[in-house]
Design an enzyme around this catalytic site. Structure first.
Site, mmCIF file in Angstrom:
data_model
loop_
_atom_site.group_PDB
_atom_site.id
_atom_site.type_symbol
_atom_site.label_atom_id
_atom_site.label_comp_id
_atom_site.label_asym_id
_atom_site.label_seq_id
_atom_site.Cartn_x
_atom_site.Cartn_y
_atom_site.Cartn_z
ATOM 1 N N GLN A 89 -7.281 57.530 -42.281
ATOM 2 C CA GLN A 89 -7.236 59.056 -42.417
ATOM 3 C C GLN A 89 -6.318 59.881 -41.669
ATOM 4 O O GLN A 89 -5.738 61.048 -42.079
ATOM 5 C CB GLN A 89 -8.711 59.372 -42.182
ATOM 6 C CG GLN A 89 -9.007 60.824 -42.223
ATOM 7 C CD GLN A 89 -10.559 61.211 -42.129
ATOM 8 O OE1 GLN A 89 -11.295 60.670 -43.119
ATOM 9 N NE2 GLN A 89 -10.910 61.788 -41.241
ATOM 10 N N ASP A 91 -21.622 55.854 -24.202
ATOM 11 C CA ASP A 91 -21.958 56.524 -25.326
ATOM 12 C C ASP A 91 -22.932 57.543 -24.806
ATOM 13 O O ASP A 91 -23.820 57.321 -24.121
ATOM 14 C CB ASP A 91 -22.236 55.568 -26.443
ATOM 15 C CG ASP A 91 -22.129 56.155 -27.774
ATOM 16 O OD1 ASP A 91 -21.098 56.301 -28.418
ATOM 17 O OD2 ASP A 91 -23.214 56.748 -28.134
ATOM 18 N N VAL A 110 -9.099 53.833 -45.395
ATOM 19 C CA VAL A 110 -7.767 54.434 -45.287
ATOM 20 C C VAL A 110 -7.566 54.670 -44.151
ATOM 21 O O VAL A 110 -8.413 54.999 -43.237
ATOM 22 C CB VAL A 110 -7.841 55.567 -46.257
ATOM 23 C CG1 VAL A 110 -8.152 55.167 -47.959
ATOM 24 C CG2 VAL A 110 -8.651 56.718 -45.926
ATOM 25 N N HIS A 148 -18.218 56.470 -33.567
ATOM 26 C CA HIS A 148 -18.262 56.315 -31.945
ATOM 27 C C HIS A 148 -17.158 55.471 -31.367
ATOM 28 O O HIS A 148 -16.572 55.873 -30.370
ATOM 29 C CB HIS A 148 -19.698 55.835 -31.189
ATOM 30 C CG HIS A 148 -20.832 56.765 -31.822
ATOM 31 N ND1 HIS A 148 -21.880 57.307 -31.093
ATOM 32 C CD2 HIS A 148 -21.483 57.138 -33.078
ATOM 33 C CE1 HIS A 148 -22.562 57.950 -31.636
ATOM 34 N NE2 HIS A 148 -22.297 57.992 -32.935
HETATM 35 N N1 UPG Z 1 -11.816 56.890 -41.251
HETATM 36 C C1 UPG Z 1 -10.677 56.501 -41.567
HETATM 37 N N2 UPG Z 1 -10.629 56.090 -42.969
HETATM 38 C C2 UPG Z 1 -11.738 55.959 -43.637
HETATM 39 C C3 UPG Z 1 -12.985 56.684 -43.140
HETATM 40 C C4 UPG Z 1 -13.041 56.838 -42.095
HETATM 41 O O1 UPG Z 1 -9.848 56.401 -40.844
HETATM 42 O O2 UPG Z 1 -11.872 55.339 -44.758
HETATM 43 C C5 UPG Z 1 -11.959 57.491 -39.553
HETATM 44 C C6 UPG Z 1 -11.894 59.059 -39.677
HETATM 45 O O3 UPG Z 1 -10.496 59.605 -39.682
HETATM 46 C C7 UPG Z 1 -12.623 59.315 -38.365
HETATM 47 C C8 UPG Z 1 -13.984 58.248 -38.256
HETATM 48 O O4 UPG Z 1 -13.202 57.046 -39.059
HETATM 49 O O5 UPG Z 1 -11.807 59.091 -37.362
HETATM 50 C C9 UPG Z 1 -15.017 58.621 -38.985
HETATM 51 O O6 UPG Z 1 -15.600 59.488 -38.004
HETATM 52 P P1 UPG Z 1 -16.431 60.934 -38.419
HETATM 53 O O7 UPG Z 1 -15.709 61.703 -39.249
HETATM 54 O O8 UPG Z 1 -16.995 61.323 -37.085
HETATM 55 O O9 UPG Z 1 -17.490 60.334 -39.543
HETATM 56 P P2 UPG Z 1 -18.715 59.300 -39.449
HETATM 57 O O10 UPG Z 1 -17.942 57.869 -39.693
HETATM 58 O O11 UPG Z 1 -19.758 59.715 -40.481
HETATM 59 O O12 UPG Z 1 -19.219 59.138 -37.997
HETATM 60 C C10 UPG Z 1 -20.596 59.407 -37.182
HETATM 61 C C11 UPG Z 1 -21.417 60.295 -37.815
HETATM 62 C C12 UPG Z 1 -20.996 61.647 -37.774
HETATM 63 C C13 UPG Z 1 -20.746 61.818 -36.340
HETATM 64 C C14 UPG Z 1 -19.754 60.765 -35.801
HETATM 65 C C15 UPG Z 1 -19.525 61.016 -34.477
HETATM 66 O O13 UPG Z 1 -21.642 59.972 -39.417
HETATM 67 O O14 UPG Z 1 -21.991 62.730 -38.328
HETATM 68 O O15 UPG Z 1 -20.214 63.245 -36.199
HETATM 69 O O16 UPG Z 1 -20.392 59.712 -36.248
HETATM 70 O O17 UPG Z 1 -20.736 61.326 -33.724
#
Ligand code: UPG
Length: 476
Positions: free
Chosen positions: A356, A127, A354, A29
């Site tokens: 990403q 949100d 990391v 979020h």
């Molecule tokens: N990310 C990093 N490094 C890591 C892990 C994640 O940069 O080591 C970043 C990734 O690039 C992204 C964010 O963190 O920008 C993660 O977001 P997302 O891919 O949406 O996954 P979640 O962290 O699992 O997000 C939650 C919910 C998911 C939902 C999202 C948005 O688990 O199901 O779609 O929130 O509502």
């Protein structure tokens, strides 16, 4: 990028828009809100106030917020202090859902905070988990309010339809079956499979279900919904929401995606890119299940074995606990020494945050095994990286349907929400097929082109931003 002098000029410009952004807990979020803020700040016609909650649930959130605030000192930062909440009063034990509820219960404290800004705020973007508590506050301050929706337009369609589904699920309604042949039919979009819907929403007593039942009917009271998406990825849902097929009551939809990763997100740790630099183009699988999704240890080991068996090089981000603060077990304990030995020379396993965005943008990455968090999907689309979908909870099944329908990736449906353990032989075989698919690679490139158009000069992103800023200009 505006210079300091143009920014300070804007502070005295009565026409400047001033938007307050209020994300809720979790990186899934926070990341889209901060990227959205950074895009706004690239322009010279909008000021930003960021409202955060302290302490954050995860370390990753507090670190990213500080990096953002150092990169953009012109942002006003306000902190909402939560009232204590007895977790026993909430039907959830997920730390992020507990936080959502705590913020909902403290939301009235936002009113004095918003009134305290030295220059008036002209719009509130918050949100999606805060719709019902925040609408009256925005109204009492005569502020237009918008949701920055952190998931797909397809998930938005589902959410707006949820009260209808929920009434069909009521035990008192035992005659009705909202699923015909295991499919949920929402007007305007292709049917959603029952198995893609999280179990937490098939039981109307859970906190997730209760929030949706309260908030969905109130979406119509918003001035707009912003979604980090673009037509090239989700044409069907974007159009269906826009023309009122899903629901006539939904407010206007603004496609503001794809959000690019920004400089302020960079981590100091650069090992994956150093390692990636040594790999051939498109040869590496990147496996990551987001910021808050864990696999049971047995399943994790099957994933590791499967990646080794695939014969492809890989970068695998391992997560053992939902909240990073508690995730301090050694990799050897989580994976076992045998597996770590097998992985040597074949892949890189990391058990930490990391960057990403940087990894997906690296020329060596050829595919992404993803849990289908929405931010990850949009990042992959914007880098033209194909996805092997493995949704595990929440919106991820519905997002995986978007991945499949757009052609950005494949989804083996037996890998999904509530499915049993997937064995390494199958994982290895599927990864091999997936990495070898020329068809998917080409389609991912087409989606990359559409993402670049949407995010480029004159694209849908810029048009949406122009329209929003016009709506937010302080009217004197
Ligand atoms: N990310 C990093 N490094 C890591 C892990 C994640 O940069 O080591 C970043 C990734 O690039 C992204 C964010 O963190 O920008 C993660 O977001 P997302 O891919 O949406 O996954 P979640 O962290 O699992 O997000 C939650 C919910 C998911 C939902 C999202 C948005 O688990 O199901 O779609 O929130 O509502």
């Amino acid at each position: 990028i505006p210079t300091m002098s143009t920014l300070s000029d804007d502070i005295h410009n009565p026409k400047t828009a001033h938007v307050a952004l209020f994300p809720n807990a979790g990186m899934g979020h926070l990341v889209p809100f901060l990227r959205f803020a950074a895009l706004l700040l690239r322009r010279n016609d909008c000021r930003v106030t960021l409202i955060t909650i302290n302490p954050t649930v995860s370390l990753a959130e507090s670190r990213l917020t500080s990096q953002f605030l150092s990169a953009f000192p012109q942002v006003t930062h306000l902190q909402l202090h939560l009232l204590p909440m007895d977790p026993a009063t909430v039907n959830s034990n997920d730390p992020f859902w507990l936080r959502f509820e705590a913020v909902r219960r403290s939301a009235h404290l936002l009113r004095p905070l918003l009134s305290s800004t030295s220059s008036p705020v002209s719009a509130l973007v918050h949100d999606v988990t805060l719709v019902t508590p925040l609408i009256p506050i925005a109204q009492s301050l005569s502020l237009p309010s918008y949701v920055l929706f952190s998931s797909s337009a397809r998930m938005l369609s589902f959410i707006s339809y949820y009260p209808t589904l929920a009434s069909g699920l009521e035990p008192s309604n035992s005659e009705s079956n909202p699923f015909e042949d295991g499919l949920l039919r929402i007007p305007g979009i292709s049917p959603i499979s029952k198995s893609s819907i999280p179990s937490l929403l098939l039981d109307t007593n859970t906190l997730f279900a209760q929030i949706l039942m309260e908030d969905s009917p109130n979406l119509s009271r918003l001035n707009g919904i912003l979604v980090n998406s673009f037509e090239g990825l989700e044409k069907e849902s974007v159009e269906a929401v826009n023309v009122g097929k899903v629901s006539k009551a939904l407010p206007p939809l603004f496609t503001v995606g794809p959000f690019p990763p920004f400089e302020f997100e960079k981590t100091e740790w650069s090992t994956p890119t150093v390692w990636l630099d040594q790999q051939p183009d498109g040869s590496v699988v990147y496996a990551c299940f987001g910021s808050r999704t864990t696999l049971p240890r047995n399943q994790m080991r099957e994933v590791g074995e499967g990646l080794v068996k695939s014969g492809y090089r890989f970068i695998w981000v391992v997560k053992d606990m939902i909240v990073d603060k508690e995730d301090d077990n050694e990799l050897s304990e989580v994976l076992g020494l045998d597996l770590i030995e097998k992985i040597k020379g074949k892949g890189l396993v990391v058990k930490q945050w990391v960057n990403q965005g940087e990894i997906l943008g690296h020329r060596a990455i050829g595919g992404f095994m993803s849990h289908c968090g929405w931010n990850s999907i949009v990042e992959a689309a914007a880098h033209g990286v194909k996805i092997l979908a493995w949704p595990l909870h929440g919106d991820q099944g519905i997002n995986a349907e978007v991945v499949r329908a757009s052609g950005l990736g494949v989804w083996v449906e037996s890998w999904g929400l509530g499915c049993g353990e997937i064995k390494s032989d199958e994982i290895g075989e599927r990864v091999r097929e997936f990495m070898g698919s020329e068809l998917l690679r080409r389609r991912a490139e087409e989606i990359l082109d559409m993402a670049s158009q949407a995010g480029g000069v004159g694209g849908s992103q810029q048009k949406s931003f122009d329209k929003l800023i016009q709506e937010w200009h302080i009217k004197k």
